[in-house]
Each structure stands twice: as structure tokens, then as C-alpha cells.
Design a protein around this motif. Structure first.
Motif, PDB file in Angstrom:
ATOM      1  N   ALA A   2       8.198   0.831  10.492  1.00  0.00           N
ATOM      2  CA  ALA A   2       6.793   0.021  10.388  1.00  0.00           C
ATOM      3  C   ALA A   2       6.569  -0.312  11.933  1.00  0.00           C
ATOM      4  O   ALA A   2       6.391  -1.660  12.206  1.00  0.00           O
ATOM      5  CB  ALA A   2       6.644  -1.274   9.560  1.00  0.00           C
ATOM      6  N   VAL A   3       6.049   0.720  12.702  1.00  0.00           N
ATOM      7  CA  VAL A   3       5.739   0.272  14.285  1.00  0.00           C
ATOM      8  C   VAL A   3       4.658   1.117  14.619  1.00  0.00           C
ATOM      9  O   VAL A   3       4.375   2.165  14.064  1.00  0.00           O
ATOM     10  CB  VAL A   3       7.257   0.777  15.196  1.00  0.00           C
ATOM     11  CG1 VAL A   3       8.361  -0.214  15.012  1.00  0.00           C
ATOM     12  CG2 VAL A   3       7.409   2.250  14.991  1.00  0.00           C
ATOM     13  N   ASP A   4       3.978   0.411  15.570  1.00  0.00           N
ATOM     14  CA  ASP A   4       2.953   0.779  16.131  1.00  0.00           C
ATOM     15  C   ASP A   4       1.685   1.762  15.300  1.00  0.00           C
ATOM     16  O   ASP A   4       1.538   1.535  14.214  1.00  0.00           O
ATOM     17  CB  ASP A   4       3.378   1.528  17.301  1.00  0.00           C
ATOM     18  CG  ASP A   4       4.307   0.829  18.199  1.00  0.00           C
ATOM     19  OD1 ASP A   4       3.686  -0.257  18.728  1.00  0.00           O
ATOM     20  OD2 ASP A   4       5.577   1.038  18.307  1.00  0.00           O
ATOM     21  N   GLY A   5       1.551   2.898  15.950  1.00  0.00           N
ATOM     22  CA  GLY A   5       0.782   3.961  15.291  1.00  0.00           C
ATOM     23  C   GLY A   5       1.159   4.527  14.168  1.00  0.00           C
ATOM     24  O   GLY A   5       0.382   4.928  13.066  1.00  0.00           O
ATOM     25  N   LEU A   6       2.675   4.685  14.259  1.00  0.00           N
ATOM     26  CA  LEU A   6       3.446   5.171  12.699  1.00  0.00           C
ATOM     27  C   LEU A   6       2.839   4.512  11.542  1.00  0.00           C
ATOM     28  O   LEU A   6       2.768   4.970  10.535  1.00  0.00           O
ATOM     29  CB  LEU A   6       4.777   5.192  12.947  1.00  0.00           C
ATOM     30  CG  LEU A   6       5.907   5.764  12.155  1.00  0.00           C
ATOM     31  CD1 LEU A   6       5.236   7.398  11.926  1.00  0.00           C
ATOM     32  CD2 LEU A   6       7.110   5.872  12.665  1.00  0.00           C
ATOM     33  N   ALA A   7       2.731   3.244  11.615  1.00  0.00           N
ATOM     34  CA  ALA A   7       2.524   2.262  10.490  1.00  0.00           C
ATOM     35  C   ALA A   7       0.804   2.282   9.933  1.00  0.00           C
ATOM     36  O   ALA A   7       0.550   1.847   9.013  1.00  0.00           O
ATOM     37  CB  ALA A   7       2.846   0.643  10.739  1.00  0.00           C
ATOM     38  N   GLU A   8       0.154   2.860  10.989  1.00  0.00           N
ATOM     39  CA  GLU A   8      -1.220   3.182  10.734  1.00  0.00           C
ATOM     40  C   GLU A   8      -1.356   4.459   9.762  1.00  0.00           C
ATOM     41  O   GLU A   8      -2.292   4.725   8.970  1.00  0.00           O
ATOM     42  CB  GLU A   8      -2.153   3.442  11.861  1.00  0.00           C
ATOM     43  CG  GLU A   8      -2.155   2.252  12.677  1.00  0.00           C
ATOM     44  CD  GLU A   8      -2.933   2.265  14.053  1.00  0.00           C
ATOM     45  OE1 GLU A   8      -3.773   3.229  14.004  1.00  0.00           O
ATOM     46  OE2 GLU A   8      -2.539   1.399  14.881  1.00  0.00           O
ATOM     47  N   ILE A   9      -0.400   5.396   9.931  1.00  0.00           N
ATOM     48  CA  ILE A   9      -0.392   6.704   9.303  1.00  0.00           C
ATOM     49  C   ILE A   9       0.220   6.723   8.009  1.00  0.00           C
ATOM     50  O   ILE A   9      -0.208   6.975   6.969  1.00  0.00           O
ATOM     51  CB  ILE A   9       0.121   7.803  10.090  1.00  0.00           C
ATOM     52  CG1 ILE A   9      -0.515   8.088  11.484  1.00  0.00           C
ATOM     53  CG2 ILE A   9       0.265   9.094   9.481  1.00  0.00           C
ATOM     54  CD1 ILE A   9       0.423   9.008  12.276  1.00  0.00           C
ATOM     55  N   VAL A  10       1.538   6.038   8.010  1.00  0.00           N
ATOM     56  CA  VAL A  10       2.557   5.817   6.787  1.00  0.00           C
ATOM     57  C   VAL A  10       2.121   4.481   6.227  1.00  0.00           C
ATOM     58  O   VAL A  10       2.228   3.574   6.805  1.00  0.00           O
ATOM     59  CB  VAL A  10       3.943   5.979   6.981  1.00  0.00           C
ATOM     60  CG1 VAL A  10       4.557   5.791   5.802  1.00  0.00           C
ATOM     61  CG2 VAL A  10       4.177   7.352   7.853  1.00  0.00           C
ATOM     62  N   LYS A  11       1.490   4.475   5.201  1.00  0.00           N
ATOM     63  CA  LYS A  11       1.371   3.211   4.449  1.00  0.00           C
ATOM     64  C   LYS A  11       2.201   2.793   3.130  1.00  0.00           C
ATOM     65  O   LYS A  11       2.511   3.881   2.365  1.00  0.00           O
ATOM     66  CB  LYS A  11       0.003   3.168   3.793  1.00  0.00           C
ATOM     67  CG  LYS A  11      -1.202   3.394   5.110  1.00  0.00           C
ATOM     68  CD  LYS A  11      -2.558   3.607   4.528  1.00  0.00           C
ATOM     69  CE  LYS A  11      -3.447   3.897   5.564  1.00  0.00           C
ATOM     70  NZ  LYS A  11      -3.621   5.419   5.813  1.00  0.00           N
TER      71      LYS A  11
END
Lengths: 421, 72
Positions: free
Chosen positions: A348-357
Motif C-alpha cells: 500500500a504505497v504511493d501510486g500503486l495504492a491508487e491502482i490496486v484497491k
């Protein structure tokens, strides 16, 4: 070192948001919009994510009627001049040896700028010069000046987060180049809201100077006739009963692979798991040592760099893909996993957490936490019905906003906004 | 040490046979001065990161990507 500067390129203070009045640039120009991209990597020279971004974006811009030229580094076996699906690729040889990497970067920029000058005479007027990251800042800024055009930049990541802090002269130089890039550019493109927040805070860039445009992927490469799953798994030493846990990425600090390796003993208490680590990097030796210390090294295999087709085959054959990054401005591998219909466990970091919910299209876990990663993997492997639901949601999300055509349309809008000022 | 060798080969532009460099040139660079390189070079050749031809060294594609991975 502070990069605060209240006088950020005043020429670049855009007064509206994305949807403001966009002049019909092409009709005023009476020719296609002409764009000159600068990048240190372009396929088949693929070091990190930049090569794929420049390739996908350039081809999609070309399909939408723009004329795109790319100046990049030479690669043994690739032509120095190439028409790549309409994209004009100009490869440059760095003919002077350098005593260290940062001198090499400056030399590379010298040769890039020289090529841009020749191109300006050969091709005619360029409308946009577009820099991809700090590595090409000097040549792009120079070209902006001598070609007399508008400069756009894409910041692909930030040094202070990538390196886990800036504590070296080299790091300070990269940071100052990143700030300089934001200063020279009329508009700055970043790939996620997290990156926008970091860039605003770190370099005091005005909010309306930064556009968030995601990265696209080409999902068709995962639509290949389904590989023979058993054959692929057999090739990589995975039996029918094994659960294939897959990591794909550079073996660098930022990617957090060591925490995944440390999670394997815990995962294997409940599942007959095998981990395949695809990729290479300066941490490979250290990670192989970490694998030995787990006592489960026989479950972990390092492939090094392998051909793209093998990566696709492995993704299509995996039971779970883990993205344990410590810092990830975007995380294109998550999109690829969605396209390949392989369930995702991601930090759950940075932009990754915007793609993976979390619990919508994947499972989010705590960064740097082997226990949390182990829990995430078990969550995927233990509940097939729930996993199927995550996969369907992921696929739906992908087709909505992460195509190269959508990304190119937004980028064109950004170019036109900058030109209309 | 291995990382320093492949990084230096990249800095020197030794990315194909025509641009291969001698071990002596490598060992005269600041970051590798006064070090014995033979063992590490041997390992890099065995791992497929470096090729040796007529006593000169250059990076393979895998070696080039590994050298640059630190900076991307």
C-alpha cells in the motif's frame, strides 16, 4: 538543499484546468503537431519503465495524427535510425568514454542536443520538446532554447524516494536536476496523485502546473493464445501441486523483493508455494543470499532477465503476482497482472495504492512486512471465489482508463494547453 | 566489486565487441585502482554479464541492463 523557488517559470502558470479552452493547434499550424521526445531508454534498451512509456505514448500519439521523433541511446543490434510504427527513432552513439556515471550522463546530453540541432535543420520546426526524467534535462532544455519551442517534462519518479533519502553528491545532483526540470517546463506530467503531491511538496511546483496522466499498457500482448500452462510451469520447475508466486521487476532496493523472499517460509506452512523472481539488478547477489538464509531456498528461483514472451507466459501461468515495492510512483506491472488475469498482492504505497484497491481488484499489504505479504498471498490462494471477483474488477478497470489511446489523448490536451498560453 | 566493474564498463561505453576495453584500463580507473579484478571478471563472464574477446572486455545486454538498473 532547498529547491524552493517562488519564481517557478512564470511562463508556465496555466490559468485553467485541463478542460479550459484548447485552441485547434493543428489547424493553426496547417500541419501535424511535431513532437521531439528525449529519453535515455527506448526498446529494445529497456532498463526500467521509461522505455515502455515513451514507446507506448509515442506510437499512440502518432496514431492520433502527431509527428513524433525520439532521440535516445544506441543499442547494439538496433538501427541508428528507425521508423517504429510511424515513430521516428534517432539513436545516438555516446562516443566519448566517461570516468563515472554522472559525467557519462552529461556527455549523453551533449550528443542528444547535437542530434536535436541537426534534426531541427532536417525536419523543420518542432512544437514541443518532451523530456522523460532528469537524465535528459540538459539536452531538452537546450533544445527548447535553440529550437524555440515549448517544453513539457514527465517526472517518472523522485530521487529522494527512489533512493530512500538523498545522502550523496550524486543524489544531490539528481535532485537539483529534478527541480530544474520542473522549472524549465511549461507543464509537468506525473503518473499518479501521490507523485503530484510529492512533487508539489518537494519542489514547490504550482498545483496547476502538474498534470496527472496515468501510464497505459497494451493488453493485447496478454491475449495470446493461452500458453500451455503445464509446459511453462514445467520449464521453470513448477509442479502441478505447486502454487506459483511471481515477482517481476528490477532487483533494486525500491522494489522490496527481499521482504517477499522473507515471506516465503511463512507462506509455505500452508501452501506448497514456489517463488520465481524475474529480473536483475545490483541487489541480485544480496537477494540470493537472503534466499539462502530462509532455509527454503529450494522454493525460490532467480531467472535474471528473460525475453518478454517468457515473462508473459509466466504471468499467464502464475497463481499470484506480488508487488512488494517500498516506493512505486505508479506500478505498471499491476496493470499487466490485471491484463494477464493473475491476482495481485501489492504494497500500500504511493501510486500503486491508487491502482490496486484493497479487496476490490487486489490485496494491499503493509510495505517492508513479510508477515503482511504472507497474509496477502494466503488470502488470494485460500479463497478462489473472492479471487475471481478481484480479477473481474481488475479487468474492468483496465479497459476504462489505462489504454495508450486514452493516455495519448490526455497528453495531447496537455501539449495544446501549453501551446495555447 | 562486480557492480563497480560493470558500471565502469558502461561508463566507458564498452557495450559491444568494437568498443571493448582492456583490464588494465579498468584497473586504472579511480574506483577500481589497486584492486585485483581477475576473480570478479571471471565470475561476471561466467554469469553472462561480460564477454571477453582478444583480452578485452565488454558488457552483454544483460550486463548493460544490470549496470544501469541502479539509475532508473
Amino acid at each position: 538543499m532547498s529547491h524552493e523557488n517562488p519564481e517557478q517559470n512564470t511562463n508556465a502558470h496555466v490559468t485553467g484546468t485541463r478542460v479550459g479552452s484548447i485552441v485547434s493547434v493543428e489547424s493553426e499550424l496547417k500541419r501535424p503537431l511535431r513532437i521531439l521526445m528525449f529519453t535515455w531508454e527506448y526498446p529494445p534498451r529497456i532498463v526500467g519503465g521509461i522505455a515502455r512509456v515513451v514507446e507506448g505514448l509515442s506510437k499512440a500519439l502518432t496514431r492520433q495524427g502527431a509527428e513524433v521523433h525520439v532521440i535516445t541511446n544506441e543499442m547494439p543490434g538496433s538501427p541508428m535510425e528507425e521508423d517504429d510504427e510511424g515513430v521516428h527513432v534517432h539513436r545516438v552513439s555516446i562516443s566519448s568514454p566517461a570516468p563515472n556515471f554522472h559525467t557519462w550522463v552529461l556527455l549523453m546530453n551533449h550528443y542528444f542536443a547535437k542530434r536535436a540541432g541537426v534534426l531541427g535543420r532536417e525536419v523543420g520546426t518542432f512544437d514541443i520538446v518532451h523530456a522523460h526524467d532528469w537524465l535528459v534535462l540538459p539536452s531538452t532544455a537546450e533544445a527548447k532554447s535553440f529550437l524555440g519551442c515549448t517544453m513539457i517534462s514527465t517526472l517518472h519518479s523522485l530521487e529522494y524516494k527512489r533512493a530512500g533519502g538523498v545522502n550523496s553528491p550524486e543524489g544531490l545532483m539528481i535532485e537539483s536536476f529534478e527541480w530544474w526540470l520542473t522549472y524549465e517546463s511549461s507543464l509537468v506530467i506525473v503518473c499518479s496523485n501521490a507523485m503530484k503531491g510529492d512533487t508539489k511538496q518537494k519542489y514547490t511546483v504550482p498545483d496547476d502546473k502538474i498534470w496527472v496522466i496515468p501510464i497505459g499498457i497494451d493488453p493485447t500482448k496478454f491475449l495470446v493464445s493461452s500458453p500451455n500452462r503445464d509446459r511453462v510451469r514445467d520449464r521453470f520447475g513448477i509442479t502441478q501441486s505447486n502454487k506459483l508466486v511471481l515477482f517481476v521487476g528490477r532487483l533494486t532496493h525500491q522494489k522490496g523483493c527481499e521482504y517477499l523472499i522473507r515471506a516465503i517460509p511463512s507462506v509455505s506452512k500452508y501452501h506448497d508455494a514456489k517463488l520465481i523472481v524475474v529480473g536483475d539488478g545490483y541487489m541480485r547477489g544480496e537477494l540470493e543470499y537472503v534466499a539462502q538464509t530462509t532455509g527454503e531456498a529450494w522454493r525460490i528461483r532467480f531467472t535474471g532477465f528473460i525475453p518478454d514472451s517468457d515473462v508473459v507466459d509466466l504471468m499467464l501461468s502464475a497463481d499470484v503476482m506480488v508487488i512488494p515495492s517500498i516506493y512505486e510512483p505508479f506500478g505498471v506491472v499491476a496493470l499487466e497482472a490485471m491484463a494477464a488475469k493473475v491476482p495481485i498482492v501489492a504494497s500500500a504505497v504511493d501510486g500503486l495504492a491508487e491502482i490496486v484497491k484493497h479487496e476490490y481488484n487486489g490485496i494491499l499489504v503493509y510495505p517492508k512486512d513479510p508477515d503482511s505479504i504472507s497474509w496477502g498471498i494466503s488470502r488470494i490462494l485460500s479463497d478462489p471465489a473472492n479471487t475471481q471477483r478481484l480479477l473481474e474488477n481488475g479487468r474492468r478497470e483496465l479497459s476504462k482508463q489505462y489504454t495508450w489511446n486514452a493516455v495519448a489523448s490526455l497528453t495531447l490536451e496537455c501539449y495544446k494547453k501549453a501551446l495555447s498560453k | 566489486m562486480s557492480e563497480e566493474i560493470i558500471t565502469m564498463l558502461s561508463n566507458l561505453g564498452a557495450i559491444d565487441e568494437g568498443k571493448a576495453v582492456t583490464k588494465e584500463l579498468l584497473s586504472n580507473s579511480d574506483s577500481l585502482k589497486n584492486r585485483v579484478l581477475d576473480d570478479d571478471i571471471g565470475k561476471l563472464v561466467l554469469s553472462g554479464y561480460v564477454k571477453k574477446t582478444d583480452g578485452k572486455l565488454y558488457l552483454t545486454k544483460a550486463g548493460l541492463f544490470r549496470a544501469l538498473s541502479r539509475f532508473s
